[in-house]
Design a protein around this motif. Sequence first.
Motif, PDB file in Angstrom:
ATOM      1  N   THR A   1     -28.877  91.043  41.097  1.00  0.00           N
ATOM      2  CA  THR A   1     -28.309  92.260  41.673  1.00  0.00           C
ATOM      3  C   THR A   1     -29.355  93.242  42.195  1.00  0.00           C
ATOM      4  OG1 THR A   1     -28.321  93.466  39.571  1.00  0.00           O
ATOM      5  CG2 THR A   1     -26.359  92.145  40.073  1.00  0.00           C
ATOM      6  N   GLY A   2     -30.589  93.113  41.743  1.00  0.00           N
ATOM      7  CA  GLY A   2     -31.608  94.095  42.106  1.00  0.00           C
ATOM      8  C   GLY A   2     -31.424  95.407  41.359  1.00  0.00           C
ATOM      9  N   CYS A   3     -30.644  95.395  40.288  1.00  0.00           N
ATOM     10  CA  CYS A   3     -30.352  96.598  39.506  1.00  0.00           C
ATOM     11  C   CYS A   3     -30.920  96.451  38.094  1.00  0.00           C
ATOM     12  CB  CYS A   3     -28.842  96.803  39.413  1.00  0.00           C
ATOM     13  SG  CYS A   3     -28.076  97.083  41.011  1.00  0.00           S
ATOM     14  N   PRO A   4     -31.162  97.561  37.392  1.00  0.00           N
ATOM     15  CA  PRO A   4     -31.707  97.465  36.040  1.00  0.00           C
ATOM     16  C   PRO A   4     -30.735  96.842  35.032  1.00  0.00           C
ATOM     17  CG  PRO A   4     -31.365  99.761  36.653  1.00  0.00           C
ATOM     18  CD  PRO A   4     -31.061  98.935  37.860  1.00  0.00           C
ATOM     19  N   PHE A   5     -29.433  96.968  35.270  1.00  0.00           N
ATOM     20  CA  PHE A   5     -28.426  96.311  34.431  1.00  0.00           C
ATOM     21  C   PHE A   5     -27.106  96.279  35.188  1.00  0.00           C
ATOM     22  CE2 PHE A   5     -28.674 100.755  33.091  1.00  0.00           C
ATOM     23  CZ  PHE A   5     -27.349 101.176  33.099  1.00  0.00           C
ATOM     24  N   VAL A   6     -26.192  95.430  34.721  1.00  0.00           N
ATOM     25  CA  VAL A   6     -24.879  95.332  35.360  1.00  0.00           C
ATOM     26  C   VAL A   6     -23.778  95.500  34.319  1.00  0.00           C
ATOM     27  CG1 VAL A   6     -25.678  93.817  37.211  1.00  0.00           C
ATOM     28  CG2 VAL A   6     -24.687  92.819  35.163  1.00  0.00           C
ATOM     29  N   HIS A   7     -22.629  95.891  34.786  1.00  0.00           N
ATOM     30  CA  HIS A   7     -21.429  95.969  33.970  1.00  0.00           C
ATOM     31  C   HIS A   7     -20.739  94.613  34.103  1.00  0.00           C
ATOM     32  CE1 HIS A   7     -17.135  97.865  33.624  1.00  0.00           C
ATOM     33  NE2 HIS A   7     -17.451  97.167  32.544  1.00  0.00           N
ATOM     34  N   THR A   8     -20.797  93.800  33.050  1.00  0.00           N
ATOM     35  CA  THR A   8     -20.185  92.483  33.077  1.00  0.00           C
ATOM     36  C   THR A   8     -18.942  92.476  32.200  1.00  0.00           C
ATOM     37  OG1 THR A   8     -20.589  90.099  32.790  1.00  0.00           O
ATOM     38  CG2 THR A   8     -21.648  91.565  31.203  1.00  0.00           C
ATOM     39  N   VAL A   9     -17.894  91.816  32.684  1.00  0.00           N
ATOM     40  CA  VAL A   9     -16.625  91.777  31.970  1.00  0.00           C
ATOM     41  C   VAL A   9     -16.188  90.314  31.910  1.00  0.00           C
ATOM     42  CG1 VAL A   9     -14.330  92.784  31.796  1.00  0.00           C
ATOM     43  CG2 VAL A   9     -16.115  94.011  33.048  1.00  0.00           C
ATOM     44  N   HIS A  10     -15.979  89.812  30.686  1.00  0.00           N
ATOM     45  CA  HIS A  10     -15.652  88.402  30.481  1.00  0.00           C
ATOM     46  C   HIS A  10     -14.197  88.234  30.048  1.00  0.00           C
ATOM     47  CE1 HIS A  10     -20.098  87.164  29.710  1.00  0.00           C
ATOM     48  NE2 HIS A  10     -20.018  88.168  30.569  1.00  0.00           N
ATOM     49  N   PHE A  11     -13.572  87.160  30.566  1.00  0.00           N
ATOM     50  CA  PHE A  11     -12.157  86.876  30.313  1.00  0.00           C
ATOM     51  C   PHE A  11     -11.972  85.405  29.952  1.00  0.00           C
ATOM     52  CE2 PHE A  11     -12.361  90.463  33.134  1.00  0.00           C
ATOM     53  CZ  PHE A  11     -11.360  91.304  32.695  1.00  0.00           C
ATOM     54  N   GLU A  12     -10.935  85.136  29.170  1.00  0.00           N
ATOM     55  CA  GLU A  12     -10.585  83.744  28.880  1.00  0.00           C
ATOM     56  C   GLU A  12     -10.196  83.050  30.180  1.00  0.00           C
ATOM     57  OE1 GLU A  12     -11.254  82.269  26.236  1.00  0.00           O
ATOM     58  OE2 GLU A  12     -11.391  83.878  24.751  1.00  0.00           O
ATOM     59  N   HIS A  13     -10.352  81.737  30.194  1.00  0.00           N
ATOM     60  CA  HIS A  13     -10.146  80.931  31.406  1.00  0.00           C
ATOM     61  C   HIS A  13      -8.798  81.188  32.080  1.00  0.00           C
ATOM     62  CE1 HIS A  13     -10.563  77.581  34.162  1.00  0.00           C
ATOM     63  NE2 HIS A  13      -9.333  77.242  33.838  1.00  0.00           N
ATOM     64  N   ASP A  14      -7.724  81.186  31.310  1.00  0.00           N
ATOM     65  CA  ASP A  14      -6.387  81.295  31.912  1.00  0.00           C
ATOM     66  C   ASP A  14      -6.005  82.712  32.326  1.00  0.00           C
ATOM     67  OD1 ASP A  14      -6.148  82.162  29.294  1.00  0.00           O
ATOM     68  OD2 ASP A  14      -4.309  81.059  28.891  1.00  0.00           O
ATOM     69  N   ALA A  15      -6.901  83.693  32.114  1.00  0.00           N
ATOM     70  CA  ALA A  15      -6.614  85.074  32.521  1.00  0.00           C
ATOM     71  C   ALA A  15      -6.973  85.333  33.985  1.00  0.00           C
ATOM     72  CB  ALA A  15      -7.374  86.050  31.638  1.00  0.00           C
ATOM     73  N   PHE A  16      -7.821  84.473  34.573  1.00  0.00           N
ATOM     74  CA  PHE A  16      -8.361  84.702  35.908  1.00  0.00           C
ATOM     75  C   PHE A  16      -7.664  83.834  36.951  1.00  0.00           C
ATOM     76  CE2 PHE A  16     -11.166  83.737  39.424  1.00  0.00           C
ATOM     77  CZ  PHE A  16     -11.739  84.952  39.732  1.00  0.00           C
ATOM     78  N   ARG A  17      -7.420  84.439  38.145  1.00  0.00           N
ATOM     79  CA  ARG A  17      -6.946  83.640  39.281  1.00  0.00           C
ATOM     80  C   ARG A  17      -7.350  84.314  40.580  1.00  0.00           C
ATOM     81  NH1 ARG A  17      -2.115  85.652  41.546  1.00  0.00           N
ATOM     82  NH2 ARG A  17      -1.204  87.276  40.262  1.00  0.00           N
ATOM     83  N   TRP A  18      -7.667  83.467  41.568  1.00  0.00           N
ATOM     84  CA  TRP A  18      -7.935  83.965  42.916  1.00  0.00           C
ATOM     85  C   TRP A  18      -6.614  84.361  43.549  1.00  0.00           C
ATOM     86  CZ3 TRP A  18     -12.779  84.912  43.362  1.00  0.00           C
ATOM     87  CH2 TRP A  18     -13.756  84.053  42.862  1.00  0.00           C
TER      88      TRP A  18
ATOM     89  N   THR B   1     -18.391  78.030  27.701  1.00  0.00           N
ATOM     90  CA  THR B   1     -17.420  78.870  26.982  1.00  0.00           C
ATOM     91  C   THR B   1     -16.018  78.766  27.575  1.00  0.00           C
ATOM     92  OG1 THR B   1     -17.787  80.804  28.380  1.00  0.00           O
ATOM     93  CG2 THR B   1     -19.221  80.559  26.437  1.00  0.00           C
ATOM     94  N   GLY B   2     -15.923  78.285  28.806  1.00  0.00           N
ATOM     95  CA  GLY B   2     -14.640  78.234  29.502  1.00  0.00           C
ATOM     96  C   GLY B   2     -14.219  79.588  30.055  1.00  0.00           C
ATOM     97  N   ARG B   3     -15.065  80.577  29.935  1.00  0.00           N
ATOM     98  CA  ARG B   3     -14.703  81.936  30.343  1.00  0.00           C
ATOM     99  C   ARG B   3     -15.136  82.255  31.760  1.00  0.00           C
ATOM    100  NH1 ARG B   3     -16.377  84.952  24.732  1.00  0.00           N
ATOM    101  NH2 ARG B   3     -14.522  84.304  23.579  1.00  0.00           N
ATOM    102  N   TRP B   4     -14.401  83.209  32.353  1.00  0.00           N
ATOM    103  CA  TRP B   4     -14.737  83.794  33.662  1.00  0.00           C
ATOM    104  C   TRP B   4     -15.411  85.133  33.405  1.00  0.00           C
ATOM    105  CZ3 TRP B   4     -14.122  81.881  38.541  1.00  0.00           C
ATOM    106  CH2 TRP B   4     -13.366  80.715  38.667  1.00  0.00           C
ATOM    107  N   SER B   5     -16.297  85.529  34.302  1.00  0.00           N
ATOM    108  CA  SER B   5     -16.883  86.863  34.243  1.00  0.00           C
ATOM    109  C   SER B   5     -16.841  87.482  35.633  1.00  0.00           C
ATOM    110  CB  SER B   5     -18.328  86.809  33.734  1.00  0.00           C
ATOM    111  OG  SER B   5     -19.131  86.016  34.574  1.00  0.00           O
ATOM    112  N   VAL B   6     -16.652  88.771  35.649  1.00  0.00           N
ATOM    113  CA  VAL B   6     -16.693  89.538  36.897  1.00  0.00           C
ATOM    114  C   VAL B   6     -17.561  90.766  36.654  1.00  0.00           C
ATOM    115  CG1 VAL B   6     -14.461  88.740  37.757  1.00  0.00           C
ATOM    116  CG2 VAL B   6     -14.555  90.798  36.389  1.00  0.00           C
ATOM    117  N   TRP B   7     -18.152  91.281  37.719  1.00  0.00           N
ATOM    118  CA  TRP B   7     -18.936  92.496  37.602  1.00  0.00           C
ATOM    119  C   TRP B   7     -18.016  93.690  37.818  1.00  0.00           C
ATOM    120  CZ3 TRP B   7     -23.442  90.153  40.844  1.00  0.00           C
ATOM    121  CH2 TRP B   7     -24.255  89.384  40.006  1.00  0.00           C
TER     122      TRP B   7
END
Length: 147
Positions: free
Chosen positions: A33-50, A90-96
């Motif tokens: 990211t070029g940033c000192p830190f990021v806000h990462t949020v992790h979810f179980e596999h079946d919680a995420f969808r495009w 882990t089977g998990r999704w993550s988004v920033w």
Amino acid sequence: MKGSCFCGSVTYALSQPPVLAAYCHCTLCQRLTGCPFVHTVHFEHDAFRWTHSEPHDAALDSFSLPIKPWKTRWRCKTCGVCVAGHNTKTGRWSVWGGTFERDEEGKIESWDSIKPTTHIFYGTRTLDVDDELGKWEGYADKSNRLG
């Protein structure tokens, strides 16, 4: 909860609360990211969808880094924003956090659900953060607490 890339070509929805919401100070996130830190949020596999138009891959590029081949990240082909990652260990999704939908004032709509509760990989931080959140060498409650 919903989110998108900068231009809106790639969108996603989440149907469950996160299993982790943290500020990540790892060197990989810093370099991606070029940033000192990021806000990462992790979810179980079946919680995420495009949610953008199918075929979903038409709007997305995927990549994995040799240092973490079990993690695939997806970015928008139009604006280049990294939107999500999937960890096969882990089977998990993550988004920033910055990709979540915002209100008219620019504030993240689902903030109470996704606000960070800890700092992870704080040992490789590039700057000190003076807040009340726990600071961990690795993942919270799975590594040494640094503060």
